[in-house]
Design an enzyme around this catalytic site. Structure first.
Site, PDB file in Angstrom:
ATOM      1  N   ARG A  72      31.177  27.629  39.697  1.00 55.69           N
ATOM      2  CA  ARG A  72      31.669  27.792  38.324  1.00 55.69           C
ATOM      3  C   ARG A  72      32.182  26.472  37.759  1.00 55.69           C
ATOM      4  O   ARG A  72      32.191  26.295  36.548  1.00 55.69           O
ATOM      5  CB  ARG A  72      32.784  28.844  38.270  1.00 55.69           C
ATOM      6  CG  ARG A  72      32.491  30.142  39.015  1.00 55.69           C
ATOM      7  CD  ARG A  72      31.201  30.811  38.587  1.00 55.69           C
ATOM      8  NE  ARG A  72      31.009  32.064  39.312  1.00 55.69           N
ATOM      9  CZ  ARG A  72      29.868  32.716  39.385  1.00 55.69           C
ATOM     10  NH1 ARG A  72      28.789  32.229  38.775  1.00 55.69           N
ATOM     11  NH2 ARG A  72      29.773  33.847  40.058  1.00 55.69           N
ATOM     12  N   HIS A 183      23.197  42.793  41.508  1.00 58.03           N
ATOM     13  CA  HIS A 183      23.682  42.703  40.136  1.00 58.03           C
ATOM     14  C   HIS A 183      22.888  43.651  39.217  1.00 58.03           C
ATOM     15  O   HIS A 183      23.413  44.093  38.195  1.00 58.03           O
ATOM     16  CB  HIS A 183      23.541  41.271  39.605  1.00 58.03           C
ATOM     17  CG  HIS A 183      24.463  40.294  40.260  1.00 58.03           C
ATOM     18  ND1 HIS A 183      24.133  39.635  41.420  1.00 58.03           N
ATOM     19  CD2 HIS A 183      25.700  39.865  39.913  1.00 58.03           C
ATOM     20  CE1 HIS A 183      25.136  38.838  41.758  1.00 58.03           C
ATOM     21  NE2 HIS A 183      26.096  38.958  40.861  1.00 58.03           N
ATOM     22  N   ASP A 254      32.726  44.222  46.273  1.00 57.11           N
ATOM     23  CA  ASP A 254      32.059  43.322  45.342  1.00 57.11           C
ATOM     24  C   ASP A 254      32.326  43.883  43.938  1.00 57.11           C
ATOM     25  O   ASP A 254      32.920  44.956  43.776  1.00 57.11           O
ATOM     26  CB  ASP A 254      30.565  43.229  45.656  1.00 57.11           C
ATOM     27  CG  ASP A 254      29.925  41.938  45.115  1.00 57.11           C
ATOM     28  OD1 ASP A 254      30.554  41.260  44.279  1.00 57.11           O
ATOM     29  OD2 ASP A 254      28.796  41.626  45.527  1.00 57.11           O
TER      30      ASP A 254
END
Length: 344
Positions: A72, A183, A254
């Site tokens: 990030r 995801h 998660d």
């Protein structure tokens, strides 16, 4: 002080009044930042301080800073750290140099977090690199064999701890064989139990006693529980994560907002805690979803509270780090093995 079993992300580079009110009321154990929360160092420090002000203590603040595709903090303001697979290449030539390089690299990663007030890194990845599996793991994995992965993961955790940062091993008990990106869809792993015991689970077994925190895999293992993914499976958590692998640290889900899971956010959170997770992770900053998660998040107590306190203690104190000298030493590890050094 009652703290809820939740870690939340927020929507932007600064907290809104509504977010501040929610976080004060929800009183989560921790926070996680993403690219949408990152601009400049002073802004990040201010955001981290504001988050902690909402709960009134030095709550853990997490970041996914693995290196490679998942970091990030990005160049040019921060170092473009190499993916884990680069260290696997080094291991295949010089294992001792690989371990030293991993330690050095993770000291540098941790120093970047500490400089910004963050103290927990969602790394290292302990999943196997499996040919033909979905690319979501790929070069995020150190190696294809469990032994080297465990050794390098231990070195990564030690390197981060040197700089006062606690690591989170992921994605327990293994995402490397997944046939989909969790995801977007629910992955299914169909290998038999013995194969998994000797490979995917073995990697985590080799690092379980060194890690204070682990993040679950939204992956269904048909040989263990064909009905529920690991995050929501009492069998996987009790029989595999806690017993076979022997991990007794803080177990966080998660991200509950990932599309591998179905049902409402409240249902997902309730089921994850019922299955044996200690902590709920919600990342996308959607406040309506966060309210649902808050309704599921119980007050930390008992064994989960003990594990949370141990994880807090694992953050430690940062030691002095000569960044230039550490970068030079990292480059030498690769050069000595005849490999191109990572960019400083």
């Amino acid at each position: 002080m009652s703290v809820s079993a939740a870690i939340y992300g927020v929507s932007g580079e600064a907290l809104t009044p509504d977010e501040k009110a929610f976080l004060r009321d929800a009183n989560p154990w921790g926070f996680i930042l993403f690219g949408r929360n990152i601009d400049r160092p002073k802004q990040i420090i201010r955001l981290v301080n504001d988050l902690r002000d909402c709960v009134g203590w030095e709550a853990p603040v997490f970041l996914d800073q693995e290196g490679g595709r998942v970091q990030r903090l990005k160049a040019p303001l921060w170092r473009a750290a190499p993916p884990a697979a680069r260290f696997g290449e080094l291991w295949d030539r010089e294992p001792e140099l690989a371990l030293e390089a991993v330690r050095l690299n993770h000291r540098l990663l941790a120093q970047e977090l500490r400089d910004l007030g963050m103290d927990c890194d969602c790394a290292p990845v302990v999943d196997l690199a499996i040919p033909g599996a979905d690319a979501v793991i790929g070069d995020r994995a150190f190696h294809a064999e469990p032994g080297p992965i465990a050794e390098m993961a231990r070195a990564a955790i030690a390197g981060m701890k040197d700089q006062g940062v606690a690591g989170v091993i992921k994605h327990i008990p293994g995402h490397g064989r997944a046939d989909a990106d969790s995801h977007f869809a629910l992955p299914v792993v169909r290998e038999d139990h013995e194969t998994l015991h000797n490979t995917d689970f073995a990697a985590f077994r080799g690092v379980a006693d060194a890690a204070s925190m682990a993040m679950t895999a939204h992956v269904t293992f048909t040989a263990i529980d064909p009905e529920n993914c690991a995050t929501l499976s009492k069998d996987v958590i009790a029989q595999i994560i806690r017993s076979d692998i022997g991990f007794d640290g803080l177990l966080m889900s998660d991200d509950l907002s990932m599309k591998a899971l179905d049902g409402t956010l409240r249902q997902r959170g309730t089921k994850a805690l019922s299955a044996g997770c200690d902590m709920l992770l919600h990342c996308n900053g959607d406040r309506a979803e966060m309210v649902e998660v808050a309704h599921a998040a119980t007050t930390l107590s008992g064994k989960a509270l003990e594990r949370a306190k141990a994880a807090e203690d694992a953050r430690g104190k940062a030691s002095g780090l000569d960044v230039a000298a550490t970068n030079d030493a990292l480059a030498r590890c690769f050069a000595e093995a005849g490999l191109e050094p990572p960019a400083p």
